[in-house]
Motif scaffolding. Sequence first.
Motif, mmCIF file in Angstrom:
data_model
loop_
_atom_site.group_PDB
_atom_site.id
_atom_site.type_symbol
_atom_site.label_atom_id
_atom_site.label_comp_id
_atom_site.label_asym_id
_atom_site.label_seq_id
_atom_site.Cartn_x
_atom_site.Cartn_y
_atom_site.Cartn_z
ATOM 1 N N UNK A 196 -0.791 -5.613 0.412
ATOM 2 C CA UNK A 196 -1.123 -4.193 0.651
ATOM 3 C C UNK A 196 0.085 -3.388 0.681
ATOM 4 N N UNK A 197 1.209 -4.152 0.258
ATOM 5 C CA UNK A 197 2.511 -3.386 0.378
ATOM 6 C C UNK A 197 2.880 -2.884 -1.240
ATOM 7 N N UNK A 198 2.036 -3.030 -2.258
ATOM 8 C CA UNK A 198 2.437 -2.647 -3.470
ATOM 9 C C UNK A 198 1.069 -2.523 -4.521
ATOM 10 N N UNK A 199 1.385 -2.548 -5.673
ATOM 11 C CA UNK A 199 0.448 -2.330 -6.811
ATOM 12 C C UNK A 199 0.448 -3.558 -7.897
ATOM 13 N N UNK B 193 6.694 0.123 -7.742
ATOM 14 C CA UNK B 193 6.649 1.062 -8.813
ATOM 15 C C UNK B 193 6.032 0.363 -9.962
ATOM 16 N N UNK B 194 4.727 0.686 -10.385
ATOM 17 C CA UNK B 194 4.245 0.430 -11.580
ATOM 18 C C UNK B 194 4.965 0.893 -12.779
ATOM 19 N N UNK B 195 4.915 -0.126 -13.687
ATOM 20 C CA UNK B 195 5.634 0.060 -14.907
ATOM 21 C C UNK B 195 5.114 1.308 -15.852
ATOM 22 N N UNK B 196 6.100 2.129 -16.542
ATOM 23 C CA UNK B 196 5.494 2.926 -17.427
ATOM 24 C C UNK B 196 4.978 2.338 -18.801
ATOM 25 N N UNK C 118 8.467 -3.504 -14.460
ATOM 26 C CA UNK C 118 9.042 -2.566 -13.743
ATOM 27 C C UNK C 118 10.433 -3.016 -13.457
ATOM 28 N N UNK C 119 11.213 -2.228 -12.702
ATOM 29 C CA UNK C 119 12.572 -2.662 -12.325
ATOM 30 C C UNK C 119 12.564 -3.830 -11.458
ATOM 31 N N UNK D 77 7.933 -7.004 -5.722
ATOM 32 C CA UNK D 77 7.875 -7.726 -4.243
ATOM 33 C C UNK D 77 7.509 -9.144 -4.415
ATOM 34 N N UNK D 78 6.432 -9.642 -5.489
ATOM 35 C CA UNK D 78 6.164 -10.791 -5.466
ATOM 36 C C UNK D 78 5.303 -11.051 -6.769
ATOM 37 N N UNK D 79 5.269 -12.454 -7.235
ATOM 38 C CA UNK D 79 4.551 -12.752 -8.338
ATOM 39 C C UNK D 79 3.031 -13.363 -7.995
ATOM 40 N N UNK D 80 2.233 -12.987 -8.888
ATOM 41 C CA UNK D 80 1.066 -13.784 -8.632
ATOM 42 C C UNK D 80 0.438 -14.503 -9.914
ATOM 43 N N UNK D 81 0.996 -15.859 -10.136
ATOM 44 C CA UNK D 81 0.839 -16.761 -11.295
ATOM 45 C C UNK D 81 -0.704 -16.735 -11.551
ATOM 46 N N UNK D 82 -1.468 -16.721 -10.893
ATOM 47 C CA UNK D 82 -2.890 -17.027 -10.933
ATOM 48 C C UNK D 82 -3.533 -15.976 -12.028
ATOM 49 N N UNK D 83 -2.759 -14.883 -11.698
ATOM 50 C CA UNK D 83 -3.366 -13.827 -12.705
ATOM 51 C C UNK D 83 -2.349 -13.048 -13.595
ATOM 52 N N UNK D 84 -1.178 -13.879 -13.568
ATOM 53 C CA UNK D 84 -0.266 -13.433 -14.769
ATOM 54 C C UNK D 84 0.320 -12.025 -14.184
#
Length: 146
Positions: free
Chosen positions: A110-113, A141-144, A122-123, A128-135
């Motif tokens: 709920x804290x980001x995209x 700040x979503x990447x451009x 992104x920078x 915030x964190x990584x989700x290795x299960x989904x890569x």
Amino acid sequence: MRQIFRTLPVLLTVAACATPPVLQAPSQQPPVATTPFTYKANTPLVTRAYDINECELSGRGLPPNATQAEIADATAGTDPAQVASFVQRCLSNKGYTVTELPVCRQADFSRGTLVVRPNVQPPLDSIICLDPSQGGMLTTQPPASA
């Protein structure tokens, strides 16, 4: 000696009035798991993968075009700690930051995209964190698009 016996009850009374130490209950939160992360600003996903692969193979004394058999033989004959150290230095020399980031927990989403396999990351300070299960990664700040 009599002086000590007269002062002792006073000292014991004062000591009894001292505030006991506050004991905190152990945290009910499980420790946050982390995962390694290799970062370099504005580096396309393909370039990042190539650089990591090149450093991994070089750490085993192999060229980038090594066969699976050569990789297996070299891996069996090398010290994993030495390979890891070499890979860290190699990536650092190429301008990468090798760090550890937290693995996303359900409450984090709920804290980001959530961004899955972005071409350009992104920078680092927005992740915030990584989700290795989904890569993927959760970012403020979503990447451009590249």
